[in-house]
Design a protein around this motif. Sequence first.
Motif, short mmCIF file in Angstrom:
data_model
loop_
_atom_site.label_atom_id
_atom_site.label_comp_id
_atom_site.label_asym_id
_atom_site.label_seq_id
_atom_site.Cartn_x
_atom_site.Cartn_y
_atom_site.Cartn_z
N THR A 1 0.31 -1.23 -0.13
CA THR A 1 0.06 0.28 0.41
C THR A 1 1.10 1.27 -0.09
OG1 THR A 1 -2.04 -1.35 1.28
CG2 THR A 1 -2.00 1.68 1.23
N ALA A 2 1.87 1.61 0.88
CA ALA A 2 2.94 2.01 0.59
C ALA A 2 3.49 2.40 -0.21
CB ALA A 2 3.91 2.63 2.36
N HIS A 3 3.75 1.93 -0.99
CA HIS A 3 4.93 2.08 -2.34
C HIS A 3 4.02 2.15 -3.61
CE1 HIS A 3 8.33 2.53 0.26
NE2 HIS A 3 7.62 1.02 0.79
N ARG A 4 2.80 1.67 -3.51
CA ARG A 4 1.27 1.61 -5.46
C ARG A 4 1.22 2.63 -5.37
NH1 ARG A 4 -2.74 -2.26 -3.08
NH2 ARG A 4 -1.58 -3.50 -2.70
N PRO A 5 1.40 2.71 -6.27
CA PRO A 5 1.26 4.05 -7.24
C PRO A 5 -0.78 4.22 -6.97
CG PRO A 5 2.13 2.52 -8.62
CD PRO A 5 1.89 1.76 -7.80
N HIS A 6 -1.17 5.14 -7.21
CA HIS A 6 -2.38 5.02 -6.33
C HIS A 6 -3.07 6.37 -7.35
CE1 HIS A 6 -2.17 4.01 -2.48
NE2 HIS A 6 -0.83 4.26 -2.71
N HIS A 7 -4.63 6.44 -7.52
CA HIS A 7 -5.72 6.48 -8.89
C HIS A 7 -5.55 7.80 -8.88
CE1 HIS A 7 -9.40 7.65 -10.98
NE2 HIS A 7 -8.11 7.14 -11.13
N ILE A 8 -5.59 9.14 -9.78
CA ILE A 8 -5.21 10.22 -9.18
C ILE A 8 -6.49 10.64 -10.38
CG2 ILE A 8 -3.90 12.96 -9.67
CD1 ILE A 8 -0.64 11.04 -9.29
N GLN A 9 -7.04 11.74 -9.34
CA GLN A 9 -8.26 12.49 -10.15
C GLN A 9 -7.56 13.07 -10.86
OE1 GLN A 9 -11.47 11.47 -10.07
NE2 GLN A 9 -11.43 10.15 -9.04
N VAL B 1 -11.80 8.81 -17.86
CA VAL B 1 -11.20 8.92 -17.62
C VAL B 1 -10.32 7.45 -17.28
CG1 VAL B 1 -8.65 10.02 -16.48
CG2 VAL B 1 -9.95 11.22 -16.96
N PRO B 2 -10.12 6.20 -18.10
CA PRO B 2 -9.39 5.30 -17.56
C PRO B 2 -8.76 4.92 -16.04
CG PRO B 2 -9.39 5.31 -19.86
CD PRO B 2 -9.70 6.77 -19.90
N ASN B 3 -9.02 4.07 -15.68
CA ASN B 3 -8.07 3.83 -14.46
C ASN B 3 -6.64 3.92 -14.62
OD1 ASN B 3 -10.50 4.75 -12.86
ND2 ASN B 3 -10.86 2.46 -12.96
N LEU B 4 -6.33 3.13 -15.44
CA LEU B 4 -4.93 2.90 -16.34
C LEU B 4 -4.22 4.51 -16.68
CD1 LEU B 4 -2.55 1.57 -17.30
CD2 LEU B 4 -3.63 1.39 -19.35
N LEU B 5 -4.80 5.47 -16.80
CA LEU B 5 -4.47 6.75 -17.38
C LEU B 5 -4.56 7.25 -15.93
CD1 LEU B 5 -6.18 7.38 -20.73
CD2 LEU B 5 -3.58 6.76 -20.55
N GLY B 6 -5.86 7.55 -14.91
CA GLY B 6 -4.97 8.03 -13.87
C GLY B 6 -4.12 7.74 -12.98
N VAL B 7 -3.43 6.48 -12.69
CA VAL B 7 -2.35 6.13 -12.36
C VAL B 7 -1.26 6.39 -12.91
CG1 VAL B 7 -1.42 3.85 -12.09
CG2 VAL B 7 -3.64 4.40 -11.43
N MET B 8 -1.12 6.34 -14.09
CA MET B 8 0.02 6.95 -15.21
C MET B 8 0.45 8.68 -14.98
SD MET B 8 -0.02 5.04 -17.91
CE MET B 8 0.21 2.96 -18.96
N ALA B 9 -1.29 9.40 -15.21
CA ALA B 9 -0.88 11.11 -14.57
C ALA B 9 0.61 10.71 -13.38
CB ALA B 9 -2.22 11.05 -14.58
N GLU B 10 0.39 9.78 -12.27
CA GLU B 10 1.33 10.66 -11.67
C GLU B 10 2.93 10.79 -11.93
OE1 GLU B 10 1.84 8.47 -6.89
OE2 GLU B 10 0.68 7.88 -7.87
N ALA B 11 2.77 9.97 -13.03
CA ALA B 11 4.60 10.23 -13.32
C ALA B 11 4.29 10.69 -15.51
CB ALA B 11 4.92 8.97 -13.96
#
Length: 219
Positions: A40-48, A70-80
Motif C-alpha cells: 500500500t505504501a509503495h503502490r501508485p494510486h489513482h489520481i483524479q 478517464v480510464p483508471n489506467l491513465l489516472g494511475v499513469m498521470a502520477e508520472a
Amino acid sequence: MTARLPMSCTVTQAPAIGRPPFSATTTPVRTPACAAAQNTAHRPHHIQPRTAPEVSRPILAKAKAGYGFVPNLLGVMAEAPAVVQAYPTLGQLFEKTSFNAPERQIVLLTTSIVNKCTYCVASHSVIAGSQKVPAEIIQALREDRPLADPKLEALRRFTAEVVTTRGWPSDTARDAFLAAGYGRQQVLEVILGVTMKTLSNYVNHQAETPLDTAFQAGS
C-alpha cells in the motif's frame, strides 16, 4: 514522506532455497501484514484529473473526450507525466503500423495474457469488440487457444514468443512468422506493440488498477 510500517513488519530470517549465490545465505521473509502495508505504501494510486500534475491534465482531458471518462489506467499513469505521455504516444504509433485492427488487438491481447494483466485483458476485450474484431478471435485469445486463421495464429504465436523470451524469439518462431506471410517490418511492429502493452501491464501490476465500469463486460 516514508510510510510507517506496523510492528508485524519485523523481519525474520529463513534459510534460502535455490541455486548459488543464494543458497549460502539467509533471506528475509515478510509477514502478510507487513507485505500488505508495504504494498500500500509503495503502490501508485489513482489520481483524479483535477489533482493530477499539470503536465498530465491535457492527456486526461483528451482521454475523457474520447472515451467519455478517464480510464483508471491513465489516472494511475498521470502520477508520472512522462509515463502518461509515453503510453498514448506509443498507442498512436502502433495504430500507424501495417497491422489492421484485428492484428493489432491480437498483439495487445496476447501480450496482456502472457503478462497476466487482468485489467488489460478485460479492457482490450471490450475495445476489440468495439473495433469489430470477430468475437471468436477474442474468445480464442482469452482462452489461449489457436486461432482458426493460420496467418493470425502465426502472429499470436510469435507475439507470445517475443514476450515469453523477453525479446529473444527463436529462429524457428521467427521463420514460422515470416513463412505465414509477414515480413521483417512486421517483426519490428510486433515489438512496438509488445513494448506499448508491457508498459501498461507492468503499471497495472504495481497499481492493482481497479477495472473501469465500461470494461467490466470484458472481465
